[in-house]
Design an enzyme around this catalytic site. Structure first.
Site, mmCIF file in Angstrom:
data_model
loop_
_atom_site.group_PDB
_atom_site.id
_atom_site.type_symbol
_atom_site.label_atom_id
_atom_site.label_comp_id
_atom_site.label_asym_id
_atom_site.label_seq_id
_atom_site.Cartn_x
_atom_site.Cartn_y
_atom_site.Cartn_z
ATOM 1 C CE1 TYR A 180 -3.802 2.391 0.802
ATOM 2 C CE2 TYR A 180 -2.416 3.165 2.608
ATOM 3 C CZ TYR A 180 -3.531 3.317 1.798
ATOM 4 O OH TYR A 180 -4.379 4.387 1.993
ATOM 5 C CE LYS A 184 -3.786 5.040 -1.437
ATOM 6 N NZ LYS A 184 -4.824 5.556 -2.354
#
Length: 313
Positions: A180, A184
């Protein structure tokens, strides 16, 4: 989200604009879609209707959000395509043009989690998160940009806006979220490149790093509900993030704001300042390993201390 007003009679900040929001069935995306509609925008509510881990869910929340928008006098249509496929991403743009005649703003918001420590994370977990977060930003952006470029080349004025969704995990890293955090962080790089490449066509591209209570963060922010001491303000409500997203997706009011990253939490907005040159030394000749190490030690003494990775001890 409790609504006390219908769509403004005068049109609102986004009157006449057509806005597509991905992952708009719940959480932040839902709040954004409702907020845009309340400011007079016509909204494409995209949501695949999957669970927190990206697997199919039994309900289809996009239609529910559309119903909410129509209930207070707004205009919206549901879109259930997979934005992490070229066909699905292209169909978001097509839905906007076919239904409302144009596309003005794209809000890339869709995402989910597959959290594991690096040594326990398998390739499928990595690929799945990269696919939805990073590829799921790239493909809608690519197809929207192609549409706006064609409009600009045809001599039609373009005042287009893109708002990408990063995270504090992308800015600082987060223990247990290697996939993640990497996705991001990649969205931040994509935002900067898109802002530079698309400016000539009348497109502004920015990113937000929101902190709010959603399905992905409900365990983290479970105890941060509205506090009586501050007038009942719920600092972690996703609706707190949407006003900035609406402004960034509006027309002339945000003119000139592009290539920026904003951290948004509760009532606080922070302009994030990314990688910038810090202390440096130039020997004007090749270093030895020992010499390079000594120089780095000295530079680090003068450098700012980086922020802590989320979850680090």
């Amino acid at each position: 989200m409790t609504r006390t007003d219908a769509v403004p009679a005068g049109g609102g900040l986004c009157a006449g604009r057509v806005v597509a929001v991905t992952g708009a069935g719940r959480g932040l995306g839902r709040a954004h879609a409702l907020a845009y509609a309340a400011e007079g925008a016509k909204v494409i509510v995209n949501d695949l209707g999957v669970g927190l881990d990206g697997t199919p869910a039994p309900d289809t929340p996009a239609a529910q959000v559309v119903a909410e928008i129509r209930e207070f006098g707004g205009e919206a249509t549901a879109h259930g395509g997979d934005i992490a496929t070229s066909e699905g991403a292209a169909s978001v743009v097509a839905a906007a043009v076919d239904t409302f005649g144009r596309l003005d703003t794209l809000v890339n918001n869709a995402g989910f989690l597959r959290d594991r420590m690096l040594v326990n994370q398998d390739e499928e977990d990595w690929d799945a998160v990269m696919r939805v977060h990073l590829k799921g930003h790239f493909l809608p952006l690519k197809h929207a940009a192609a549409y706006w470029r064609a409009e600009a080349k045809a001599g039609r004025p373009v005042t287009a806006r893109v708002i990408n969704t990063s995270s504090g995990a992308g800015l600082l890293g987060s223990v247990g979220q290697g996939n993640y955090s990497a996705a991001k962080a990649g969205i931040l790089g994509l935002t900067l490149v898109a802002a530079a490449e698309l400016a000539r066509y009348g497109v502004q591209v920015n990113a937000i790093a929101p902190a709010a209570r959603t399905r992905m963060t409900e365990a983290t922010f479970a105890g941060t509900m509205a506090a009586p001491g501050n007038g009942g303000f719920d600092a972690m409500a996703p609706e707190n993030v949407s006003p900035l997203v609406v402004w960034l997706g509006s027309g002339e009011s945000c003119d000139g704001v592009t290539g920026r990253v904003f951290e948004v939490e509760g009532g606080r907005i922070t302009v994030m300042e990314g990688w910038r040159p810090g202390p440096a030394v130039d020997k004007a000749e090749r270093w030895t390993p020992t010499g390079a190490g000594g120089a780095v030690r000295e530079l680090l003494e003068r450098a700012a201390v980086p922020g802590s990775v989320y979850g680090a001890q």
